[in-house]
Design a protein around this motif. Structure first.
Motif, PDB file in Angstrom:
ATOM      1  N   ARG A   1       0.813  -1.218   0.000  1.00 50.19           N
ATOM      2  CA  ARG A   1       0.000   0.000   0.000  1.00 50.19           C
ATOM      3  C   ARG A   1       0.851   1.273   0.000  1.00 50.19           C
ATOM      4  O   ARG A   1       0.502   2.272   0.619  1.00 50.19           O
ATOM      5  CB  ARG A   1      -0.946   0.001   1.202  1.00 50.19           C
ATOM      6  CG  ARG A   1      -1.877  -1.201   1.249  1.00 50.19           C
ATOM      7  CD  ARG A   1      -2.781  -1.141   2.454  1.00 50.19           C
ATOM      8  NE  ARG A   1      -3.687  -0.007   2.385  1.00 50.19           N
ATOM      9  CZ  ARG A   1      -4.550   0.319   3.360  1.00 50.19           C
ATOM     10  NH1 ARG A   1      -4.593  -0.411   4.472  1.00 50.19           N
ATOM     11  NH2 ARG A   1      -5.347   1.357   3.225  1.00 50.19           N
TER      12      ARG A   1
ATOM     13  N   ASP B   1      -6.594   9.240  -1.751  1.00 48.52           N
ATOM     14  CA  ASP B   1      -5.536   9.161  -0.738  1.00 48.52           C
ATOM     15  C   ASP B   1      -5.148  10.577  -0.322  1.00 48.52           C
ATOM     16  O   ASP B   1      -4.437  11.275  -1.056  1.00 48.52           O
ATOM     17  CB  ASP B   1      -4.318   8.423  -1.289  1.00 48.52           C
ATOM     18  CG  ASP B   1      -3.298   8.090  -0.203  1.00 48.52           C
ATOM     19  OD1 ASP B   1      -3.253   8.814   0.809  1.00 48.52           O
ATOM     20  OD2 ASP B   1      -2.540   7.112  -0.374  1.00 48.52           O
TER      21      ASP B   1
ATOM     22  N   ARG C   1     -10.104  13.886   1.808  1.00 52.33           N
ATOM     23  CA  ARG C   1     -10.470  12.875   0.818  1.00 52.33           C
ATOM     24  C   ARG C   1     -11.904  13.075   0.344  1.00 52.33           C
ATOM     25  O   ARG C   1     -12.200  12.990  -0.856  1.00 52.33           O
ATOM     26  CB  ARG C   1     -10.306  11.472   1.416  1.00 52.33           C
ATOM     27  CG  ARG C   1     -10.423  10.349   0.392  1.00 52.33           C
ATOM     28  CD  ARG C   1     -10.570   8.995   1.067  1.00 52.33           C
ATOM     29  NE  ARG C   1     -11.888   8.856   1.675  1.00 52.33           N
ATOM     30  CZ  ARG C   1     -12.977   8.498   0.996  1.00 52.33           C
ATOM     31  NH1 ARG C   1     -12.915   8.244  -0.297  1.00 52.33           N
ATOM     32  NH2 ARG C   1     -14.134   8.400   1.618  1.00 52.33           N
TER      33      ARG C   1
END
Length: 253
Positions: A32, A157, A104
Motif C-alpha cells: 500500500r 488518498d 479525501r
C-alpha cells in the motif's frame, strides 16, 4: 526525495538508468505504498517490479498540454481549464485546512466529477481522430490517457499531493549552481554536493560533520596523512561559514 516531515534528500547517480532508481529507493516491496513521480519511464518499471502504486504528477501532464497551445489553442485551453478546476479544489482544501478523511471527501465530492469529465473529453477527442498522428496536442492527450489510473490516485488518498511541485521548488538550487560544476569531473564531489544541497532541509551541523569526516578519510587514504583531533574544529568551522554565506540555501528557508 521528499520526506514525511518535509525533509529533502538529493541523491546522486552516475546515470538515469533503472539501477540507479533501485539503488536509491531500494528493492523491498512495501504494501500500500505510493510513488509520486514525474512521467519518466524508469519509475513505471520500478513500481511494476515492486508492486507499488504510481501517482504521476498533474503539473507535468498540464505542461504537456500547455506547450501545445500554439497548435490547438482552443482545444488546449479547454483541457487546461478542466485541469485548473482540479487545482482550484486543492486551493480550497488548503484554505480550509482540511486533512485526512475530510480532505479525501472534498476531493471525491468536488474533484472526482471534474476528473471523470476530463478523461471522457480526452477519450472523445482521441477517438474522433480529428488530429494528425504527428500533432503535438494528440501526443499530449495520449500522455494523459496512458496515465489515467495513476493520475486519479490522489483523489482517494489524502496523503498524496496532486503534483510534485513541492519537490520541483526545492530542486531549483541545482540548476542555479550548474555552471559551477561544469568541469567538476569527480563523482565524490558530486556526492558531496548532493549532501550539501540536502543540508538546508535538515540538521546542518550533523551533515557537515559527516562531510568533513568523509573527506578526511578520502584525503588521508590518498595522502597518508593524519588529521586526528581536527575533526570537530573543521566541522564546526565549515558549518559556521555555511551559515554566514548569503547563498540560495539560506534564502530558500
Amino acid at each position: 526525495m521528499y520526506g514525511e516531515q518535509d525533509e529533502i534528500c538529493f541523491a546522486y547517480g552516475a546515470g538515469r538508468g533503472t539501477q540507479y532508481v533501485y539503488d536509491t529507493l531500494g528493492v523491498s516491496s512495501v504494501d500500500r505504498r505510493v510513488l509520486l513521480s514525474d512521467g519518466y519511464g524508469v519509475y513505471t518499471a520500478y513500481v511494476k517490479r515492486l508492486g507499488l502504486t504510481q501517482a504521476p504528477c498533474w503539473a507535468h501532464s498540464r505542461r504537456e498540454v500547455f506547450e501545445t497551445q500554439k497548435y490547438e489553442p482552443q482545444a488546449a485551453q479547454t483541457l487546461l481549464d478542466m485541469i485548473g478546476r482540479l487545482y482550484a479544489v486543492e486551493k480550497t482544501i488548503r484554505d480550509e485546512g482540511l486533512i485526512g478523511e475530510a480532505k479525501r471527501q472534498r476531493r471525491q465530492a468536488d474533484a472526482a466529477p471534474v476528473m471523470r469529465r476530463l478523461f471522457e473529453w480526452v477519450d472523445e477527442n482521441i477517438q474522433a481522430q480529428a488530429f494528425l498522428p504527428s500533432n503535438p496536442f494528440l501526443k499530449a492527450l495520449g500522455y494523459i490517457q496512458e496515465r489515467k489510473d495513476g493520475l486519479m490516485v490522489y483523489l482517494d488518498d489524502p496523503d498524496v499531493p496532486i503534483d510534485t511541485n513541492h519537490v520541483e521548488r526545492v530542486i531549483r538550487a541545482i540548476p542555479m549552481g550548474r555552471k559551477n560544476g561544469t568541469f567538476c569531473w569527480t563523482e565524490l564531489g558530486a556526492q558531496q554536493i548532493a549532501i550539501v544541497q540536502s543540508a538546508d532541509f535538515g540538521d546542518r551541523d550533523r551533515v557537515f560533520r559527516l562531510i568533513v569526516t568523509d573527506l578526511r578519510q578520502s584525503l588521508c587514504g590518498a595522502l597518508e596523512c593524519n588529521w586526528t583531533g581536527h575533526d570537530e574544529v573543521s566541522a564546526a568551522g565549515l558549518a559556521e561559514d555555511f551559515r554566514r554565506i548569503d547563498s540560495p540555501f539560506n534564502t530558500m528557508r
